[in-house]
Design an enzyme around this catalytic site. Structure first.
Site, short mmCIF file in Angstrom:
data_model
loop_
_atom_site.label_atom_id
_atom_site.label_comp_id
_atom_site.label_asym_id
_atom_site.label_seq_id
_atom_site.Cartn_x
_atom_site.Cartn_y
_atom_site.Cartn_z
N GLU A 206 2.98 1.05 8.60
CA GLU A 206 2.57 -0.30 7.28
C GLU A 206 2.83 -1.28 6.63
OE1 GLU A 206 -1.34 1.15 6.80
OE2 GLU A 206 -2.34 -0.33 6.48
N ARG B 110 4.94 4.02 6.49
CA ARG B 110 5.53 5.01 7.23
C ARG B 110 5.51 3.10 7.98
NH1 ARG B 110 -1.11 5.77 5.83
NH2 ARG B 110 -1.93 4.02 4.78
N GLU C 288 -2.30 9.35 -0.50
CA GLU C 288 -3.48 8.02 -0.86
C GLU C 288 -4.88 8.67 0.03
OE1 GLU C 288 -2.42 7.10 3.87
OE2 GLU C 288 -3.69 5.33 3.28
N HIS D 120 0.70 6.07 -2.52
CA HIS D 120 -0.47 5.37 -2.15
C HIS D 120 -0.92 4.98 -3.77
CE1 HIS D 120 -1.54 3.89 2.09
NE2 HIS D 120 -2.04 3.32 1.26
N ASP E 140 0.54 -0.94 -0.36
CA ASP E 140 0.47 -0.11 0.30
C ASP E 140 0.60 1.24 0.07
OD1 ASP E 140 1.24 -0.25 2.57
OD2 ASP E 140 -1.31 0.57 3.10
N ASP F 182 -6.07 -2.26 -2.62
CA ASP F 182 -6.19 -0.89 -3.21
C ASP F 182 -4.95 -1.15 -5.10
OD1 ASP F 182 -5.46 -0.66 -0.93
OD2 ASP F 182 -3.66 0.00 -0.09
#
Ligand code: BGC
Length: 920
Positions: free
Chosen positions: A502, A500, A778, A794, A496, A509
């Site tokens: 994540e 970060r 994002e 993103h 994604d 996505d």
């Protein structure tokens, strides 16, 4: 002594340099011979691989009529036409892509040399140059044992969310007793490895192997180490990083997979001596290991710390005294099946120079790479031993010029290099990557200069197959931003985001994204691997996770994210003509749909949904998600429409796999869902669906749920929403945007699609670019929204934009009834303000080009259509008489046949070759 070896090496070199080759016959040549679509198929463990090639000819309208493939176990055999593995003989067939190997059963380790010749309607080729693939190790041929040390060390931080271990260094010295003819290394190094033989780094892969759910599968990599192994003593050595295997980093939420265990390795090196005897060097309890080397700590999120004063000179060479090292232990296996990695490795794909370095406060410098990129920094530095240089990474800056870290959540993204002192030192990390444009440099001895730093752009080594340029600078910039975003997020799985805490492979996505991406990158193997990841994560009940490999253990049961499973299999068939993924995953797809139906379908509607139309433009600038019911689309609309769409895909899959009973069942269920959907959500008075968002209208319209008589009206609702309420702007999120551009174009409003794509004010992709974005955000309001969820890299909001650019603007599209560009439909959308489009796409059939230009009333179009294909070409023209080709009336052009007049187009059938069409 090394004569044979040298010859083999020379052959290997030549062959490796060989994706492009020549045949003797002048007019017809063969290139891009590929096994399993891989540029470098070393160590594949497929027993029935598929072969593909491209035919080139200066003639037009060339079609293959037959092929002859020879596969031999030696180059000598191949040269003398001895197909001891397979001789297909002259086979009447037009197929030049995914031709099944049909020879003797392949065994582990076989090198398969192959060549081909073809017969076409315009003559015959000579033999292609030879190429090869090698077979890996089938399971029963593994003798190696898993080794490691199942513990941490006093200097490690091992049991909390920020745990990182030091790297583990392994070595094994052994004699090669005789002259070596061939040497091959097979390795699984978890989480990540670097491999060395006699001090030399093997391969140019980084961050290998590709991540998987290691309890289901682990990927091994194969290397030819013939030239590295010498008679006498040798050392094989490896460094292991944590990667996703030792993944305590995920321990901040209870349901996430915290770790698979401590790093471990499986390695088998096979020596084949010139006298025919063989010897195995395997990982076992006799290897030596230390964790007290220079890589003091590492993980993907928090960074790598390298202390050059701790380097161990000669550790990976012969003669090193390793008596102070520990002895490896046999450790528990990860549990997953050991399989060849069939997708491309990550590599350093580009190196870019930073554009500025500024001193923010004394000793703290901010460096700008000029581009939000994914990878790391290579640094040169000179200074006193023990000096610590710290690099921190961010996508944007705060108003005061410092790094903006808030949107990285708690990822520490910090690399530390400790100098050994003396001469200039060059360093780059091994087991980390960052998503960044800016770097904060502290502790640097002296003044850091631009020439001391390079940005190393790291992603899966997928060939760039597309190019796209128009007369509109905003569109070009958006395309450029998409290109950077897409490639940066390929990490052996599609992530994604890269920055970060994540960095997860979220299914939703990419459901349509993967399709658009396939026009830019040859992503077939990566996405085929991802479908396997998804299947491996399926539960016994049939549930599909939202993230796969399921490092996060998220099973939210929703149609949209799970739907990527089917949509991507469909994409692989459409774009690459590859039916295998559909065949392989059909049972699991079916099981998922059965599970969702049984658990959630109520009167043919599904209310269960988790994300809605994720990330629509919110009503106020700081919001992440809209709270305004008028902007949001009912989850039941989305889930039910998607279930219906899945049934359309399944009907098609069932038909392709010759399962008429299944197809009929899917069709029957689809009809019932359609009725229920229309009954519940369509208001016969207002003639609107649900709350009339663009997404609520576009899904039923696109999926064929809307009654035919109502289609124009529903489309009119979409147009009104966009043009009146949103003043020509986008109002959709991750779901609606996947269908928007194509639907507008299909229903005749390419001008609105163009308007949306070329907007520069909020919300739009152009707005992101105008605010300085060099990737895709994002959130539509990524410049102002709350940092809790606000990545600047993103790709999910691209929706179907890239598909639209290639298929509609450039007019490069496979004919759906001849997938894999076996035939093309070329219908450029010339509405809107564009003066020209210049696009190319290297499909698996060969290179396609479409360059069109509007000048006053004239339209010129240069086309390239690959050999062994043909295209239905839609030329915007009043009549066929108005069209010329290379200056002559089109009726006399070779390779072109008039088919019909259709609306504003003259429809032509065009065979392979280069064409220059023009209308006045
Ligand atoms: C991820 C998205 C993902 C979404 C779904 C986010 O945190 O970054 O890309 O699809 O969650 O909930």
């Amino acid at each position: 002594m090394h004569k044979n070896k040298r010859i083999l090496f020379a052959v290997v070199l030549v062959l490796n340099a060989l994706p492009y080759s020549f045949a003797q016959d002048k007019s017809i040549t063969l290139t891009n011979l590929r096994c399993e679509m891989l540029v470098n198929p070393l160590g594949i463990d497929v027993t029935n691989p598929r072969l593909s090639w491209e035919i080139h000819s200066k003639e037009r309208a060339v079609i293959q009529e037959a092929y002859h493939i020879i596969v031999s176990s030696s180059l000598a055999n191949l040269t003398s036409d001895k197909g001891d593995l397979w001789d297909s003989g002259k086979t009447l067939s037009g197929k030049s892509v995914h031709v099944d190997y049909g020879g003797v059963p392949l065994e582990s380790r076989t090198t398969c040399f192959w060549k081909i010749k073809v017969w076409t309607n315009k003559g015959m080729s000579g033999w292609s140059e030879p190429v090869y693939w090698t077979v890996g190790l089938f399971n029963y041929d593994w003798r190696a044992k898993w080794i490691g040390l199942d513990r941490s060390f006093p200097w490690d931080d091992a049991d909390n969310q920020f745990s990182r271990l030091s790297a583990r260094y392994f070595r094994k010295e052994f004699p090669a007793k005789k002259e070596v003819k061939r040497a091959t290394a097979y390795i699984v190094g978890l989480g990540l490895y670097e491999l060395y033989v006699n001090g030399k780094r093997i391969g140019d892969q980084v961050l290998a192997p590709s991540p998987t759910d290691y309890t289901h599968s682990v990927k091994y990599n194969t290397f030819d180490i013939t030239t590295e192994i010498k008679q006498g003593n040798n050392v094989i050595a490896a460094v292991l990083g944590n990667g996703r295997y030792f993944a305590m980093r995920q321990a901040y939420k209870p349901h996430k997979i915290h770790t698979f265990g401590f790093p471990k390795m499986l390695l088998q090196a096979e020596l084949e001596y010139t006298d025919g005897s063989r010897e195995l060097i395997i990982s076992d309890g006799t290897w030596k290991v230390t964790a007290d080397g220079p890589i003091r700590t590492n993980n993907e999120y928090d960074g790598e710390e390298y202390d050059a004063t701790m380097e161990i000179p000669g550790w990976n060479k012969t003669g090193f005294n390793d008596s102070a090292w520990l002895t490896t232990e046999l450790v528990e296996e990860p549990g997953g099946k050991v399989q060849a990695q069939m997708n491309e490795h990550m590599k350093v794909m580009e190196t870019i120079a930073p554009v500025s370095i500024k001193e923010l406060t004394p000793g703290t410098y901010i460096m700008d790479l000029g581009q939000n990129m994914v990878g790391w920094i290579r640094m040169q530095v000179k200074g006193k031993s023990g000096t610590r240089v710290t690099l921190r990474f961010a996508e944007t800056l705060r108003a005061d010029g410092a790094l903006y870290m808030d949107n990285l959540r708690d990822a520490k993204v910090t690399d530390v290099y400790t100098l050994k002192g003396g001469d200039q030192e060059t360093w780059e990390p091994s087991f980390v990557y960052h998503g960044f444009r800016y770097v904060e440099i502290t502790g640097y001895p002296g003044k850091p200069l631009l020439q001391n730093f390079e940005g190393r752009v790291v992603y899966d080594a997928l060939q760039t197959v597309g190019s796209f340029k128009t007369s509109n600078a905003t569109l070009n910039k958006i395309y450029q931003n998409a290109y950077w975003g897409i490639r940066g997020n390929y990490k052996g799985m599609p992530l994604d985001c890269p920055q970060r805490n994540e960095r997860q492979p979220w299914l939703g996505d990419r459901s349509t994204g993967a399709y658009g991406e396939s026009f830019i990158f040859a992503n077939a193997k990566l996405y085929a691997k991802w479908l396997d990841d998804i299947e491996e994560s399926q539960t016994a009940e049939g549930r599909i996770p939202d993230v796969a490999p399921n490092f996060w253990f998220y099973y939210k049961d929703n149609m949209t994210w799970g739907g990527a499973y089917l949509m991507i299999a469909d994409m692989l068939y459409k774009q690459y003509g590859d039916l295998r993924p559909i065949k392989r995953h059909y049972p699991s797809m079916k099981q998922w749909l059965v599970y969702m139906e049984a658990k959630y379908m109520d009167n043919y509607l599904i209310a269960k949904d988790s994300y809605g139309d994720w990330c629509v433009p919110p009503e106020s600038q700081e919001l992440i998600h809209s709270k305004d019911p008028a902007r949001k689309t009912d989850g039941e609309v989305i889930a039910t429409a998607y279930y219906y769409y899945m049934l359309q895909l399944m009907q098609n899959f069932a038909a392709l796999l010759d399962k008429p009973k299944d197809a009929a069942e899917y069709a029957a269920l689809a009809l019932k869902i359609r009725d229920a959907f229309n009954k519940k959500f369509f208001d016969p008075e207002t003639l609107q669906y649900s709350n009339n968002t663009v997404t609520a209208s576009i899904l039923p319209l696109r999926f064929g749920i809307v009654e035919e008589s109502m289609r124009e009206k529903v489309f009119a609702n979409i147009v009104e929403k966009i043009m009146v309420e949103n003043k020509g702007h986008i109002s959709t999120g991750v779901i609606g945007t996947q269908w928007l551009m194509r639907t507008l174009t299909e229903y005749g409003r390419a001008d609105i699609a163009y308007r949306i794509a070329s907007n520069q004010d909020y919300p739009s992709w152009g707005y992101m670019a105008k605010q300085g974005a060099t990737t895709i955000w994002e959130l539509w309001n990524g410049d102002t929204a709350n940092p809790a969820m606000n990545s600047h890299n993103h790709v999910m909001l691209l929706g179907d934009l890239i598909v639209w650019m290639y298929e509609d603007l450039a007019g490069i599209k496979t004919d759906p009834s001849h997938p894999g560009f076996e035939q093309l439909v070329m219908k450029p959308s010339v509405a809107g303000g564009l003066d020209f489009v210049e696009a190319s796409y290297h499909s698996i059939q060969g290179l396609i080009k479409s360059h069109w230009r509007k000048e006053g009333r004239s339209f010129s179009w240069m086309l390239t259509i690959p050999t062994n294909t043909k295209a239905t070409v839609y030329m915007p023209a009043l009549a066929v008489n108005n069209i010329t080709e290379s200056g002559k009336n089109v009726s006399s052009a070779s390779g072109v046949r008039f088919l019909r007049k259709e609306g504003d187009f003259v429809v032509l059938e065009v065979g392979s070759g280069d064409y220059a069409f023009k209308t006045q």
